[in-house]
Design a protein around this motif. Structure first.
Motif, PDB file in Angstrom:
ATOM      1  N   SER A  73      54.621  38.753  42.935  1.00 26.96           N
ATOM      2  CA  SER A  73      53.519  39.076  43.759  1.00 26.96           C
ATOM      3  C   SER A  73      52.176  38.264  43.357  1.00 26.96           C
ATOM      4  CB  SER A  73      53.113  40.352  43.752  1.00 26.96           C
ATOM      5  OG  SER A  73      54.056  41.275  44.213  1.00 26.96           O
ATOM      6  N   VAL A  74      51.858  37.787  42.216  1.00 26.72           N
ATOM      7  CA  VAL A  74      50.636  37.260  41.667  1.00 26.72           C
ATOM      8  C   VAL A  74      51.079  35.963  41.991  1.00 26.72           C
ATOM      9  CG1 VAL A  74      49.504  36.440  39.751  1.00 26.72           C
ATOM     10  CG2 VAL A  74      49.890  38.558  40.015  1.00 26.72           C
ATOM     11  N   GLN A  75      52.330  35.331  41.730  1.00 33.46           N
ATOM     12  CA  GLN A  75      52.629  34.047  42.143  1.00 33.46           C
ATOM     13  C   GLN A  75      52.416  33.875  43.566  1.00 33.46           C
ATOM     14  OE1 GLN A  75      53.026  31.192  39.931  1.00 33.46           O
ATOM     15  NE2 GLN A  75      52.383  32.949  38.505  1.00 33.46           N
ATOM     16  N   ALA A  76      52.794  34.744  44.444  1.00 32.41           N
ATOM     17  CA  ALA A  76      52.646  34.453  45.852  1.00 32.41           C
ATOM     18  C   ALA A  76      51.078  34.348  46.240  1.00 32.41           C
ATOM     19  CB  ALA A  76      53.492  35.572  46.688  1.00 32.41           C
ATOM     20  N   LEU A  77      50.377  35.060  45.684  1.00 31.87           N
ATOM     21  CA  LEU A  77      48.858  35.259  45.869  1.00 31.87           C
ATOM     22  C   LEU A  77      48.358  33.694  45.395  1.00 31.87           C
ATOM     23  CD1 LEU A  77      46.142  36.557  46.319  1.00 31.87           C
ATOM     24  CD2 LEU A  77      46.190  37.265  43.887  1.00 31.87           C
ATOM     25  N   THR A  85      48.273  38.716  50.839  1.00 31.07           N
ATOM     26  CA  THR A  85      48.806  38.631  49.574  1.00 31.07           C
ATOM     27  C   THR A  85      48.085  39.195  48.299  1.00 31.07           C
ATOM     28  OG1 THR A  85      48.051  36.324  49.342  1.00 31.07           O
ATOM     29  CG2 THR A  85      50.008  36.361  50.190  1.00 31.07           C
ATOM     30  N   LEU A  86      46.914  39.085  48.539  1.00 29.09           N
ATOM     31  CA  LEU A  86      45.982  39.889  47.660  1.00 29.09           C
ATOM     32  C   LEU A  86      46.116  41.453  47.636  1.00 29.09           C
ATOM     33  CD1 LEU A  86      43.741  40.142  45.454  1.00 29.09           C
ATOM     34  CD2 LEU A  86      42.067  39.986  47.342  1.00 29.09           C
ATOM     35  N   ASN A  87      46.374  41.902  48.806  1.00 26.33           N
ATOM     36  CA  ASN A  87      46.856  43.438  49.033  1.00 26.33           C
ATOM     37  C   ASN A  87      48.212  43.619  48.499  1.00 26.33           C
ATOM     38  OD1 ASN A  87      44.164  43.950  50.223  1.00 26.33           O
ATOM     39  ND2 ASN A  87      45.129  43.758  52.353  1.00 26.33           N
ATOM     40  N   GLN A  88      49.196  42.864  48.603  1.00 27.68           N
ATOM     41  CA  GLN A  88      50.605  43.003  48.021  1.00 27.68           C
ATOM     42  C   GLN A  88      50.414  42.982  46.615  1.00 27.68           C
ATOM     43  OE1 GLN A  88      53.265  43.932  49.129  1.00 27.68           O
ATOM     44  NE2 GLN A  88      54.114  43.758  47.369  1.00 27.68           N
ATOM     45  N   ALA A  89      49.637  42.081  46.243  1.00 30.85           N
ATOM     46  CA  ALA A  89      49.506  41.964  44.680  1.00 30.85           C
ATOM     47  C   ALA A  89      48.969  43.329  44.019  1.00 30.85           C
ATOM     48  CB  ALA A  89      48.732  40.921  43.994  1.00 30.85           C
ATOM     49  N   LEU A 223      44.715  34.899  35.582  1.00 27.20           N
ATOM     50  CA  LEU A 223      45.603  36.028  36.105  1.00 27.20           C
ATOM     51  C   LEU A 223      47.007  35.800  35.722  1.00 27.20           C
ATOM     52  CD1 LEU A 223      45.866  38.315  37.796  1.00 27.20           C
ATOM     53  CD2 LEU A 223      45.723  36.810  39.913  1.00 27.20           C
ATOM     54  N   GLY A 224      47.541  34.524  36.013  1.00 30.72           N
ATOM     55  CA  GLY A 224      48.857  34.238  35.845  1.00 30.72           C
ATOM     56  C   GLY A 224      49.222  34.464  34.280  1.00 30.72           C
ATOM     57  N   LEU A 225      48.420  33.998  33.469  1.00 29.24           N
ATOM     58  CA  LEU A 225      48.682  34.002  31.735  1.00 29.24           C
ATOM     59  C   LEU A 225      48.730  35.617  31.397  1.00 29.24           C
ATOM     60  CD1 LEU A 225      49.120  32.846  29.012  1.00 29.24           C
ATOM     61  CD2 LEU A 225      46.711  32.595  28.867  1.00 29.24           C
ATOM     62  N   MET A 226      47.697  36.469  32.052  1.00 32.35           N
ATOM     63  CA  MET A 226      47.536  37.823  31.488  1.00 32.35           C
ATOM     64  C   MET A 226      49.002  38.490  32.120  1.00 32.35           C
ATOM     65  SD  MET A 226      43.690  38.876  32.560  1.00 32.35           S
ATOM     66  CE  MET A 226      42.443  38.204  31.279  1.00 32.35           C
ATOM     67  N   VAL A 227      49.476  38.264  33.018  1.00 32.11           N
ATOM     68  CA  VAL A 227      50.830  38.772  33.624  1.00 32.11           C
ATOM     69  C   VAL A 227      51.879  38.414  32.458  1.00 32.11           C
ATOM     70  CG1 VAL A 227      52.331  38.934  35.322  1.00 32.11           C
ATOM     71  CG2 VAL A 227      49.830  39.209  35.993  1.00 32.11           C
ATOM     72  N   GLU A 228      51.961  37.199  32.243  1.00 33.45           N
ATOM     73  CA  GLU A 228      53.087  36.730  31.257  1.00 33.45           C
ATOM     74  C   GLU A 228      52.863  37.419  30.178  1.00 33.45           C
ATOM     75  OE1 GLU A 228      55.313  35.014  32.180  1.00 33.45           O
ATOM     76  OE2 GLU A 228      54.695  34.717  34.063  1.00 33.45           O
ATOM     77  N   LEU A 229      51.665  37.435  29.399  1.00 28.71           N
ATOM     78  CA  LEU A 229      51.504  38.284  28.245  1.00 28.71           C
ATOM     79  C   LEU A 229      51.845  39.658  28.315  1.00 28.71           C
ATOM     80  CD1 LEU A 229      48.194  36.436  26.816  1.00 28.71           C
ATOM     81  CD2 LEU A 229      50.640  36.352  26.377  1.00 28.71           C
ATOM     82  N   ALA A 230      51.496  40.376  29.447  1.00 30.53           N
ATOM     83  CA  ALA A 230      51.881  41.640  29.544  1.00 30.53           C
ATOM     84  C   ALA A 230      53.709  42.002  29.381  1.00 30.53           C
ATOM     85  CB  ALA A 230      51.391  42.391  30.798  1.00 30.53           C
TER      86      ALA A 230
END
Length: 385
Positions: A73-77, A85-89, A223-230
């Motif tokens: 979802s973040v990548q789609a945003l 796309t923000l609402n979906q994320a 944002l992308g990096l934080m998701v990967e670290l989580a």
């Protein structure tokens, strides 16, 4: 009069302090756990204490799937920054976050017995630590150029984020779902989708910044990096939970009585410390003590009612599909059915809390009382006869 229950030996604590945060913990020896009232452990209790652990593994697998869906979802945003796309994320963030709360019983275990499950509390912090300091992350209120998003001295790398995480203040969090939430929602939930539009330089020259240092571009990268670290933190936890993992070896190496006692004390810790003392009681206190600065778990993302219910439902791991619990029956001297009814009643009380906005004093008192009532049968085992 209550019998004295000795604490679990924190034999691994000194070792843990010397280990690197990312190192794999060693398997400690089993601690000595007294048997309350010299009660005999029935085979059903032994089997269920192991079944609970396997249910935890299934809960982790579901959480991994939801967190990977958040990555999508973040990548789609980032590829197409629109309100849709923000609402979906944002909605997927809630799905991922609430899915992780099904593991609350085991996160309570890590907090209640840190010497036994080394680094479990650290992994919990890296996934779901709160409160956060919004100004450490991005613009906030009148501070329009604050935070990691605007501090080009800090590179957007995994190493830099791990070093910045809580470096000077516990609320300065760069890792976990709540920093991700602030990047998605922003101050007062008013983050526009345009904050994620890729920026280009307006001019060229020696005095111009690098394109990757522009605020939107850094926000996108963070944002992308934080998701990967989580995802990385959750994958580490799942690996330690597998049959050959260090946590599984520790848990399955304990006696049936030890496993039962750990689950009992962790259940009480979840209710009393993580739900009542950390979340509900401060909200009640703030009504009469208006000077208190109280944060809630979902301070910037909302959805607190769903969150509390998801945490409480972490106790469902104790229950078989046929709605019986040999563990609870053992702890409560046979009051398993009434405890299940109390759990359902507590869920109904939490469901009456408002999804957004402040609850009334009566609502907070009722929620606390329902949870306190839920702990009483779990403490019955330690009463002297």
């Amino acid at each position: 009069m209550r019998a004295v229950i000795l604490p679990f030996t924190l034999f691994a604590l000194a070792l843990a302090a010397c280990q690197d945060r990312e190192a794999t913990p060693k398997v400690p020896d089993a601690p000595a756990v007294p048997t309350a009232n010299n009660q005999k452990i029935e085979p059903a209790v032994d089997q269920q204490s192991l079944a609970v652990w396997h249910r935890g593994g299934a809960a982790l697998a579901r959480s991994q799937a939801e967190l990977n869906a958040l990555r999508d979802s973040v990548q789609a945003l980032l590829q197409n920054p629109t309100q849709a796309t923000l609402n979906q994320a944002r909605e997927q963030w809630h799905s991922a976050h609430n899915s992780g709360q099904a593991f609350s019983l085991f996160f309570a275990m890590g907090a209640a017995h840190p010497g036994l499950f080394v680094q479990l509390e650290t992994l919990h912090d890296q996934l779901d630590g709160w409160p956060i300091q919004p100004g450490f992350l991005d613009y906030f209120d009148v501070y329009t150029h604050s935070g990691l998003v605007n501090d080009i001295a800090i590179p957007v790398t995994a190493k830099a984020l791990k070093e910045a995480h809580q470096q000077f203040d516990p609320a300065d969090r760069a890792l976990g779902l709540h920093p991700i939430a602030y990047l998605l929602w922003g101050d007062k939930g008013q983050r526009p989708a345009t904050d994620f539009v890729k920026q280009a330089l307006k001019a060229t020259g020696e005095d111009e910044p690098n394109v990757e240092d522009l605020a939107n571009n850094r926000r996108r990268a963070l944002l992308g990096l934080m998701v990967e670290l989580a995802i990385d933190s959750l994958d580490k936890l799942a690996a330690r939970w597998q049959e050959t993992g260090v946590y599984s070896k520790v848990y399955t190496g304990l006696s049936a009585q030890q496993r039962s006692e750990i689950l009992r004390t962790s259940s009480i810790y979840l209710i009393e410390e993580q739900l009542i003392n950390k979340q509900l009681q401060p909200q009640l206190d703030a009504i009469s003590q208006t000077h208190l600065d109280v944060s809630n778990h979902n301070q910037y993302s909302g959805g607190s009612k769903r969150l509390l219910s998801a945490q409480l439902n972490g106790l469902a791991l104790l229950i078989e599909q046929n709605q019986s619990s040999a563990l609870v029956a053992h702890w409560s001297q046979g009051a398993s059915k009434s405890w299940l009814e109390q759990l359902a009643a507590a869920n109904r009380v939490l469901d009456k809390l408002p999804e957004e906005g402040a609850a009334t004093e009566t609502q907070w008192v009722a929620a606390i009382a329902a949870l306190q009532q839920l702990t009483l049968p779990l403490k019955a085992e330690v009463e002297t006869l």
